[in-house]
Write a protein that holds these residues in place. Sequence first.
Motif, PDB file in Angstrom:
ATOM      1  N   GLY A  25       8.236  -0.177  13.412  1.00 45.91           N
ATOM      2  CA  GLY A  25       8.868  -0.492  12.144  1.00 45.91           C
ATOM      3  C   GLY A  25       8.305  -1.737  11.498  1.00 45.91           C
ATOM      4  O   GLY A  25       8.798  -2.178  10.456  1.00 45.91           O
ATOM      5  N   ASP A  26       7.269  -2.323  12.098  1.00 43.56           N
ATOM      6  CA  ASP A  26       6.613  -3.495  11.532  1.00 43.56           C
ATOM      7  C   ASP A  26       5.341  -3.084  10.817  1.00 43.56           C
ATOM      8  O   ASP A  26       4.663  -2.129  11.221  1.00 43.56           O
ATOM      9  CB  ASP A  26       6.266  -4.510  12.631  1.00 43.56           C
ATOM     10  CG  ASP A  26       7.501  -5.203  13.186  1.00 43.56           C
ATOM     11  OD1 ASP A  26       8.512  -5.266  12.468  1.00 43.56           O
ATOM     12  OD2 ASP A  26       7.444  -5.678  14.326  1.00 43.56           O
ATOM     13  N   TYR A  27       5.011  -3.829   9.791  1.00 44.70           N
ATOM     14  CA  TYR A  27       3.779  -3.579   9.048  1.00 44.70           C
ATOM     15  C   TYR A  27       2.748  -4.631   9.438  1.00 44.70           C
ATOM     16  O   TYR A  27       3.030  -5.829   9.430  1.00 44.70           O
ATOM     17  CB  TYR A  27       4.046  -3.607   7.542  1.00 44.70           C
ATOM     18  CG  TYR A  27       4.763  -2.377   7.060  1.00 44.70           C
ATOM     19  CD1 TYR A  27       4.050  -1.273   6.596  1.00 44.70           C
ATOM     20  CD2 TYR A  27       6.148  -2.294   7.119  1.00 44.70           C
ATOM     21  CE1 TYR A  27       4.705  -0.122   6.178  1.00 44.70           C
ATOM     22  CE2 TYR A  27       6.814  -1.152   6.698  1.00 44.70           C
ATOM     23  CZ  TYR A  27       6.088  -0.072   6.230  1.00 44.70           C
ATOM     24  OH  TYR A  27       6.728   1.065   5.828  1.00 44.70           O
ATOM     25  N   VAL A  28       1.549  -4.160   9.814  1.00 51.91           N
ATOM     26  CA  VAL A  28       0.500  -5.055  10.304  1.00 51.91           C
ATOM     27  C   VAL A  28      -0.855  -4.606   9.763  1.00 51.91           C
ATOM     28  O   VAL A  28      -0.989  -3.526   9.185  1.00 51.91           O
ATOM     29  CB  VAL A  28       0.427  -5.053  11.849  1.00 51.91           C
ATOM     30  CG1 VAL A  28       1.773  -5.374  12.470  1.00 51.91           C
ATOM     31  CG2 VAL A  28      -0.089  -3.718  12.369  1.00 51.91           C
ATOM     32  N   SER A  29      -1.835  -5.459  10.001  1.00 54.10           N
ATOM     33  CA  SER A  29      -3.234  -5.077   9.821  1.00 54.10           C
ATOM     34  C   SER A  29      -3.983  -5.547  11.051  1.00 54.10           C
ATOM     35  O   SER A  29      -3.525  -6.445  11.768  1.00 54.10           O
ATOM     36  CB  SER A  29      -3.838  -5.711   8.562  1.00 54.10           C
ATOM     37  OG  SER A  29      -3.835  -7.122   8.663  1.00 54.10           O
ATOM     38  N   VAL A  30      -5.119  -4.923  11.324  1.00 54.62           N
ATOM     39  CA  VAL A  30      -5.963  -5.296  12.468  1.00 54.62           C
ATOM     40  C   VAL A  30      -7.347  -5.637  11.938  1.00 54.62           C
ATOM     41  O   VAL A  30      -7.946  -4.834  11.203  1.00 54.62           O
ATOM     42  CB  VAL A  30      -6.052  -4.155  13.500  1.00 54.62           C
ATOM     43  CG1 VAL A  30      -6.927  -4.563  14.670  1.00 54.62           C
ATOM     44  CG2 VAL A  30      -4.664  -3.763  13.984  1.00 54.62           C
ATOM     45  N   GLU A  35       2.227   6.373   5.886  1.00 58.25           N
ATOM     46  CA  GLU A  35       3.479   7.114   5.996  1.00 58.25           C
ATOM     47  C   GLU A  35       3.268   8.567   6.418  1.00 58.25           C
ATOM     48  O   GLU A  35       4.182   9.222   6.905  1.00 58.25           O
ATOM     49  CB  GLU A  35       4.221   7.068   4.653  1.00 58.25           C
ATOM     50  CG  GLU A  35       4.555   5.650   4.170  1.00 58.25           C
ATOM     51  CD  GLU A  35       5.386   4.855   5.166  1.00 58.25           C
ATOM     52  OE1 GLU A  35       6.257   5.473   5.809  1.00 58.25           O
ATOM     53  OE2 GLU A  35       5.163   3.648   5.305  1.00 58.25           O
ATOM     54  N   ASP A  36       2.053   9.060   6.238  1.00 62.45           N
ATOM     55  CA  ASP A  36       1.734  10.433   6.644  1.00 62.45           C
ATOM     56  C   ASP A  36       1.154  10.511   8.048  1.00 62.45           C
ATOM     57  O   ASP A  36       0.640  11.549   8.466  1.00 62.45           O
ATOM     58  CB  ASP A  36       0.745  11.059   5.651  1.00 62.45           C
ATOM     59  CG  ASP A  36       1.348  11.204   4.264  1.00 62.45           C
ATOM     60  OD1 ASP A  36       2.547  11.519   4.177  1.00 62.45           O
ATOM     61  OD2 ASP A  36       0.623  10.994   3.276  1.00 62.45           O
ATOM     62  N   PHE A  37       1.209   9.385   8.778  1.00 61.11           N
ATOM     63  CA  PHE A  37       0.736   9.302  10.153  1.00 61.11           C
ATOM     64  C   PHE A  37      -0.790   9.381  10.249  1.00 61.11           C
ATOM     65  O   PHE A  37      -1.338   9.663  11.303  1.00 61.11           O
ATOM     66  CB  PHE A  37       1.379  10.387  11.023  1.00 61.11           C
ATOM     67  CG  PHE A  37       1.335  10.082  12.498  1.00 61.11           C
ATOM     68  CD1 PHE A  37       1.918   8.940  13.022  1.00 61.11           C
ATOM     69  CD2 PHE A  37       0.714  10.956  13.380  1.00 61.11           C
ATOM     70  CE1 PHE A  37       1.877   8.669  14.373  1.00 61.11           C
ATOM     71  CE2 PHE A  37       0.669  10.698  14.750  1.00 61.11           C
ATOM     72  CZ  PHE A  37       1.264   9.541  15.242  1.00 61.11           C
ATOM     73  N   HIS A  38      -1.481   9.089   9.176  1.00 63.83           N
ATOM     74  CA  HIS A  38      -2.943   9.049   9.211  1.00 63.83           C
ATOM     75  C   HIS A  38      -3.398   7.631   9.543  1.00 63.83           C
ATOM     76  O   HIS A  38      -2.909   6.660   8.960  1.00 63.83           O
ATOM     77  CB  HIS A  38      -3.527   9.484   7.854  1.00 63.83           C
ATOM     78  CG  HIS A  38      -3.248  10.913   7.532  1.00 63.83           C
ATOM     79  ND1 HIS A  38      -2.979  11.361   6.249  1.00 63.83           N
ATOM     80  CD2 HIS A  38      -3.161  12.015   8.327  1.00 63.83           C
ATOM     81  CE1 HIS A  38      -2.761  12.663   6.256  1.00 63.83           C
ATOM     82  NE2 HIS A  38      -2.860  13.078   7.513  1.00 63.83           N
ATOM     83  N   GLU A  39      -4.348   7.548  10.476  1.00 65.72           N
ATOM     84  CA  GLU A  39      -4.822   6.232  10.902  1.00 65.72           C
ATOM     85  C   GLU A  39      -5.603   5.553   9.786  1.00 65.72           C
ATOM     86  O   GLU A  39      -6.400   6.175   9.083  1.00 65.72           O
ATOM     87  CB  GLU A  39      -5.682   6.352  12.154  1.00 65.72           C
ATOM     88  CG  GLU A  39      -5.942   5.021  12.842  1.00 65.72           C
ATOM     89  CD  GLU A  39      -6.298   5.188  14.306  1.00 65.72           C
ATOM     90  OE1 GLU A  39      -6.013   4.277  15.095  1.00 65.72           O
ATOM     91  OE2 GLU A  39      -6.846   6.243  14.660  1.00 65.72           O
ATOM     92  N   LEU A  40      -5.375   4.235   9.658  1.00 64.29           N
ATOM     93  CA  LEU A  40      -6.005   3.459   8.593  1.00 64.29           C
ATOM     94  C   LEU A  40      -7.164   2.637   9.144  1.00 64.29           C
ATOM     95  O   LEU A  40      -7.173   2.264  10.321  1.00 64.29           O
ATOM     96  CB  LEU A  40      -4.971   2.524   7.953  1.00 64.29           C
ATOM     97  CG  LEU A  40      -3.773   3.216   7.287  1.00 64.29           C
ATOM     98  CD1 LEU A  40      -2.738   2.183   6.863  1.00 64.29           C
ATOM     99  CD2 LEU A  40      -4.236   4.038   6.102  1.00 64.29           C
TER     100      LEU A  40
END
Length: 493
Positions: free
Chosen positions: A371-376, A328-333
């Motif tokens: 607006g979608d939640y994903v994982s890579v 939510e803070d725009f930090h890459e995961l």
Amino acid sequence: MNLVTPILRHAAQKPDHIALSCSQESLTYSALVQRIKQIAQGLKENGLEHDKIGILSSNRIEFVEVFLGAVYAGCVPVPLDPKWSAAEVNAIVELCQPRMIFSETAFADNLIVQDGDIRILTFSDQERGTYDHWIESCIPKAENDDTNELLFIGFTSGTTGTPKGYMRTHLSWIQSFEATSEAFELNNMEHICAPGPFVHSLSLFALMQCLYSGATFHIVRQFEAGELLQLCSRIPDMILFVVPTMIESMMQQDFPGQTNIQALISSGGKWSEASKKRCHEVFGGAKLYEYYGSSEASYISYMDVYAENKPNSVGRPFSGVEISVRNEDFHELPAGSVGQLYVRSGMMFTGYYRLPDESAAVFRDGWLMLGDYVSVDAEGYLHMAGRAKNMIVSGGLNVYPEEVESVLQQLPAIQEVMVFGVRDDYWGEQVTAIVKWNGQERLTLEQIKDYCRQHVASYKAPKQLITVDQFIYTSSGKMARHAMKETMKRVMK
């Protein structure tokens, strides 16, 4: 580059090749270009330059003629959905202010035009309409060099269900066409069909991809699985752009013939693993592709169903598409973490029409937020964790619960209502309404459906109705949607 330019080239190089086929009617590339030029000249003679052109039509040849004629004239086509209620259609007309509207006669009654400057031309199958007389009076000029950077304005529902106009450029779609050819490796792109409505980006994109490539597009007025399979049995190497619901319906048909399908390309909803397996058995000779995208982002990721063993993934990014998963803070995961999906590519839209705040809200430092939640995962494959907020995807179409709830709440018999999606093998998700009644009166599901259809598109009407005595609320007094959904799932098992 103008999207029509390659179509002009095809007309010069292979004038007798069929561009469009619809039932017993067909149009060669030379005939299509003739109509495009006539419409473009007619628009210019009416003083239209870079103006909006409304199209209220089902799938038919006239839709294609008008869309491309408007583009060639430097105008901006605005497809209007015949499934919208009259209120929705007229709200979009008021927003876009088209100078001309081309409509099927059957839908023209929904138009309430206050502005005398808006001209309506009609066409139908039963008789010659004003469109037919108008186009015959238009004498085309040889060429047109008035290209508008904006290709068209399409409409998709916003988070509240109100249709929002997304603006696409020529270049964004041309780059998308190139991505298609590279990813899907279609060696023989000669016959294409997308049986969904042209007002939705999946089918409209497939149509334009086909004409851009010089192939034949087979127009289906409305999807009917048996008729589509009959068409595929007659046409060699057919490429189908479909949603999972259509695939399910096709597999339920008792069809003994050979289908000659070269490829099934699925989007508009998650394609279940069980359905993919059955599809392999039923259409064993066809290539199967699944892709993930949106009207705003165009292509995002894709998967070759046979070649890539990645269950429940939506594939890897298309060439030229950058993806980033952030908090939510725009930090890459890091890989494997679930977060908001951001996309960056040359295929993205330019923003929502006349909605600067909503446009700004989805862009950040050049990235588009879906607006979608994903994982890579470590190999670069995307895995969907959840759709944006409460959105329902039914039959490949987006349904926002709040919009349907606001309609149902107008019924005196209903005290409170919540709409949500229930997993369904055919629809993907089934629109379901939970109702707390006001007093003794009880409405039937058919009465609920009939009322909804007066105010919203028919596919948004509930297909299932559940009565409850009480809702669950949060500590702040709001309806606890997640808790209600989980409770209903247990009850419905």
